[in-house]
Design a protein around this motif. Structure first.
Motif, short mmCIF file in Angstrom:
data_model
loop_
_atom_site.label_atom_id
_atom_site.label_comp_id
_atom_site.label_asym_id
_atom_site.label_seq_id
_atom_site.Cartn_x
_atom_site.Cartn_y
_atom_site.Cartn_z
N THR A 66 79.10 74.47 99.00
CA THR A 66 78.60 73.67 99.95
C THR A 66 79.29 72.21 99.38
O THR A 66 78.72 71.49 98.61
N PRO A 67 80.07 71.83 100.41
CA PRO A 67 80.81 70.68 100.05
C PRO A 67 80.24 69.65 99.45
O PRO A 67 79.38 68.94 100.10
N MET A 68 80.63 69.11 98.49
CA MET A 68 80.38 67.84 97.54
C MET A 68 78.83 67.95 97.13
O MET A 68 78.22 67.04 96.26
N VAL A 69 77.97 68.87 97.49
CA VAL A 69 76.74 68.74 97.10
C VAL A 69 76.29 68.84 95.58
O VAL A 69 75.40 68.26 95.17
N HIS A 70 77.00 69.82 94.92
CA HIS A 70 76.86 70.14 93.57
C HIS A 70 77.82 69.40 92.70
O HIS A 70 77.66 69.71 91.37
N GLU A 71 78.67 68.35 93.03
CA GLU A 71 79.60 67.88 92.21
C GLU A 71 79.12 67.03 91.27
O GLU A 71 79.79 66.93 90.14
N GLY A 96 93.42 63.32 90.58
CA GLY A 96 93.50 64.18 91.83
C GLY A 96 93.28 63.48 93.14
O GLY A 96 92.71 62.11 93.11
N LEU A 97 93.64 64.35 94.14
CA LEU A 97 93.40 63.47 95.65
C LEU A 97 92.31 64.15 96.51
O LEU A 97 92.03 65.10 96.23
N SER A 98 92.03 63.46 97.31
CA SER A 98 91.10 63.86 98.45
C SER A 98 89.83 64.53 97.78
O SER A 98 89.12 63.62 97.15
N TYR A 99 89.41 65.63 97.94
CA TYR A 99 88.17 66.25 97.25
C TYR A 99 88.19 66.23 95.77
O TYR A 99 87.07 65.99 95.33
N LEU A 100 89.50 66.08 95.34
CA LEU A 100 89.66 65.86 94.17
C LEU A 100 89.28 64.66 93.31
O LEU A 100 89.16 64.52 92.31
N GLY A 101 89.37 63.69 94.18
CA GLY A 101 88.95 62.17 94.15
C GLY A 101 87.54 62.18 94.13
O GLY A 101 86.79 61.57 93.34
N PHE A 102 86.65 62.84 95.12
CA PHE A 102 85.37 62.81 95.08
C PHE A 102 84.67 63.36 93.98
O PHE A 102 83.62 62.66 93.60
N THR A 103 85.42 64.28 93.54
CA THR A 103 84.67 64.99 92.07
C THR A 103 84.85 63.82 91.12
O THR A 103 83.96 64.00 90.18
N ASP A 126 81.85 58.67 99.87
CA ASP A 126 80.87 58.55 100.76
C ASP A 126 81.12 59.31 102.04
O ASP A 126 81.92 58.93 103.22
N LEU A 127 80.54 60.59 102.30
CA LEU A 127 80.86 61.62 103.33
C LEU A 127 80.32 61.16 104.63
O LEU A 127 81.06 61.32 105.74
N HIS A 128 79.22 60.62 104.49
CA HIS A 128 78.65 60.00 106.02
C HIS A 128 79.81 58.99 106.70
O HIS A 128 80.02 59.04 107.91
N GLN A 129 80.36 57.95 105.74
CA GLN A 129 81.14 57.01 106.16
C GLN A 129 82.51 57.89 107.03
O GLN A 129 82.92 57.44 107.90
N ASP A 205 69.75 58.98 106.78
CA ASP A 205 69.17 60.24 106.38
C ASP A 205 69.23 60.87 105.14
O ASP A 205 70.45 60.67 104.80
N PRO A 206 68.02 61.43 104.66
CA PRO A 206 68.52 61.66 103.04
C PRO A 206 69.23 62.82 102.84
O PRO A 206 69.73 63.03 101.66
N PHE A 207 69.45 63.58 104.24
CA PHE A 207 70.48 64.67 103.97
C PHE A 207 71.87 64.08 103.23
O PHE A 207 72.71 65.04 102.78
N TRP A 208 72.11 62.94 103.53
CA TRP A 208 73.48 62.49 103.10
C TRP A 208 73.72 62.00 101.58
O TRP A 208 74.77 61.80 101.01
N GLU A 209 72.66 62.03 100.79
CA GLU A 209 72.42 61.34 99.48
C GLU A 209 73.31 62.16 98.38
O GLU A 209 74.02 61.51 97.93
N PRO A 210 73.13 63.57 98.64
CA PRO A 210 74.14 64.03 97.52
C PRO A 210 75.80 63.71 97.77
O PRO A 210 76.44 63.92 96.92
N MET A 211 76.04 63.53 98.96
CA MET A 211 77.38 63.17 99.43
C MET A 211 77.80 61.88 99.51
O MET A 211 78.85 61.43 99.83
N ARG A 212 76.79 60.91 98.97
CA ARG A 212 77.10 59.82 99.00
C ARG A 212 76.99 58.96 97.77
O ARG A 212 75.88 59.03 97.16
#
Length: 514
Positions: A66-71, A96-103, A126-129, A205-212
């Motif tokens: 589930t992208p970004m939620v558990h990182e 790392g780049l991209s998703y590897l940067g988010f981690t 910030d995935l919402h952004q 929206d609280p939905f985005w909190e794990p991804m922000r």
């Protein structure tokens, strides 16, 4: 992991009894090429231990992706495992780049004491952004990325077939409505997280909190090198990261080249690796290399481009104001009151197409966009040939005395450079979605640039009602993107005067170049 899930990782051990340090790399794209080379072998050959880990649900790691939620949790648990390894050097860095940067931002949201340095390339926090920051869903990027992820672990034959067909699959899918149904038709069982993104447009929206992970910008204390490109999809977040860390006094540096997102693993690889090694040498390795002389390094685009080292970004600039004129011209004086208005009609059934710009696509970047000027749903304003070079550094701004006969409308603005042969090439874009008629002029801050417009060239301002599929088209109805399908056109009207203008941040190149 704390929930019993096991994640797979490869450990690259240097052939030395006195290693430089340890590097942790976490991502969803597998542990083979190109990442095994550019993020593991290169650094192990330079006496670093490297752990290249597949995040949960990818490449043999347990759990569901589930992208970004558990990182955040998984990064912390990976560090706890790292501490127990007999070869661990006591401190480590991340790259790392991209998703590897988010981690990496996930780890920096609660930085462990052993973390000594980070190099984050084109990495969002910030995935919402990234998804809804303009008010419109980033359709091309997120649908294309979801399709890639859904097919990356298929059989070799199926992956090769997908790579051959990916662009054509996406080009067809982005025209489907409603977005939820069209995404499901393309992605099949892999559409769950994609549809969840489309279903949650609101930033609070609280939905985005794990991804922000904005808290990482408040908690980070380790030295961070940021690497990006002027045509990267996340350049706005990279600059926000730089400003936030700089303002807190964190040791932060930034490099911005003339690259797109895809080019970070092609054209940019050599430059990025060299600067990463220098940064790790200065902040992680024993007896490392000295720090860079200036914290900011940017590539100035244009006909005579090149690298500039700066103490900060942006450099000191002065405003140059250019007014939109009747007759589709640009001028340094505001037109007289009473000039006739200009209009164009935007039809979501035949949306204005995306040409170049900041995309997750091989069609991204600087492109000949002359075709836009020939469309009836586009207004172009072109200036006279420049008498001298104009060096623009920062975010251009376009203000428009604009109205629409439909409260649900978009405005896309582009600044391009037109050469002596009449060929137009994009420089900077801006976009905003509206759900009500504004009370006054609208103001769009465009993408950051470090660009020199050449003497003899002409500056062009392009105005449209959309840029599809970079941004999901405005249906004109206000219906939710996930389920809406009814289409209503809009007529855009531009009034001339002091309120319709372009503001360029112009720098003194001689003083900047030093």
């Amino acid at each position: 992991m704390r929930d019993g899930i096991e994640l797979k990782a490869d450990h690259y051990a240097p052939l030395t009894n006195d290693p430089q340090g340890t590097i942790l790399v976490r991502g969803p794209y597998g542990r083979g090429l190109p990442f095994s080379f550019i993020y593991a072998q290169v650094y192990a050959a330079r006496e670093y231990h490297v752990v290249l880990q597949s995040v949960r649900g990818t490449s043999g790691s347990g759990g569901e992706f589930t992208p970004m939620v558990h990182e955040v949790d998984d990064a912390a648990d990976t560090v706890a495992w790292l501490r127990e390894q007999p070869w661990f050097t006591g401190t480590f860095g991340t790259i790392g780049l991209s998703y590897l940067g988010f981690t990496q931002w996930a780890l920096l949201s609660d930085p462990p004491p052993e973390l000594a340095a980070a190099v984050i390339s084109v990495g969002p926090h910030d995935l919402h952004q990234s998804s809804w920051g303009t008010g419109s869903f980033a359709l091309n990027d997120l649908l294309g990325w979801s399709d890639m992820v859904a097919n990356q672990e298929a059989s070799t034959a199926r992956r090769l077939a997908f790579q051959f067909q990916a662009a054509r699959r996406l080009a067809s899918a982005v025209h489907g409505l409603p977005l939820g149904e069209a995404g499901r038709a393309l992605l099949g069982e892999g559409s769950g997280f994609y549809e969840s993104w489309v279903s949650h447009p609101e930033p609070d929206d609280p939905f985005w909190e794990p991804m922000r992970l904005t808290r990482a910008l408040d908690r980070c204390t380790v030295p961070v090198l940021l690497i990006s490109g002027w045509q990267d999809v996340f350049i706005d977040q990279t600059l926000a990261q730089y400003r936030a860390l700089r303002d807190r006094g964190v040791d932060v540096a930034m490099t911005v080249g003339p690259w797109t997102h895809d080019q970070m693993v092609t054209r940019a690889t050599g430059a990025a690796a060299a600067q990463t090694l220098q940064w790790l040498g200065a902040h992680l390795a024993r007896g490392g290399a000295p720090d860079r002389p200036d914290p900011v390094r940017v590539f100035r685009t244009g006909s005579d481009g090149g690298w500039l080292d700066l103490p900060d970004w942006p450099p000191a600039t002065a405003e140059r104001i250019v007014y939109l004129q009747p007759g589709r011209r640009l001028g340094l004086r505001a037109p007289e009151p009473g000039a006739p208005e200009s209009t164009f009609r935007y039809d979501p059934a035949h949306p204005t197409p995306t040409i170049g710009g900041r995309l997750l696509s091989r069609q991204a970047g600087y492109r000949d966009d002359s075709a836009l000027a020939r469309r009836s749903d586009v207004m172009c304003f072109t200036g006279d040939p420049l008498s001298g070079n104009v060096w623009v550094a920062g975010n251009p701004v376009v203000e428009l005395d604009h109205r629409s006969d439909n409260p649900h409308f978009d405005v896309f603005v582009r600044i391009s450079e037109v050469d002596a042969r009449g060929r137009s090439r994009n420089v900077s874009d801006g976009f905003r979605r509206y759900s009500a008629i504004p009370d006054g002029p609208i103001r769009l801050e465009l993408d950051p640039v470090a660009h020199r417009f050449s003497a003899g060239a002409r500056i062009r301002v392009v105005i449209t009602g959309g840029s599809h599929p970079r941004f999901a088209r405005n249906l004109g109805t206000g219906e939710p993107a996930i389920s809406g399908s009814r289409l209503v056109a809009s007529t855009h009207t531009l009034r001339y005067g002091a309120s319709s203008r372009m503001i360029l941040p112009v720098a003194d190149y001689a003083s900047v170049a030093g």
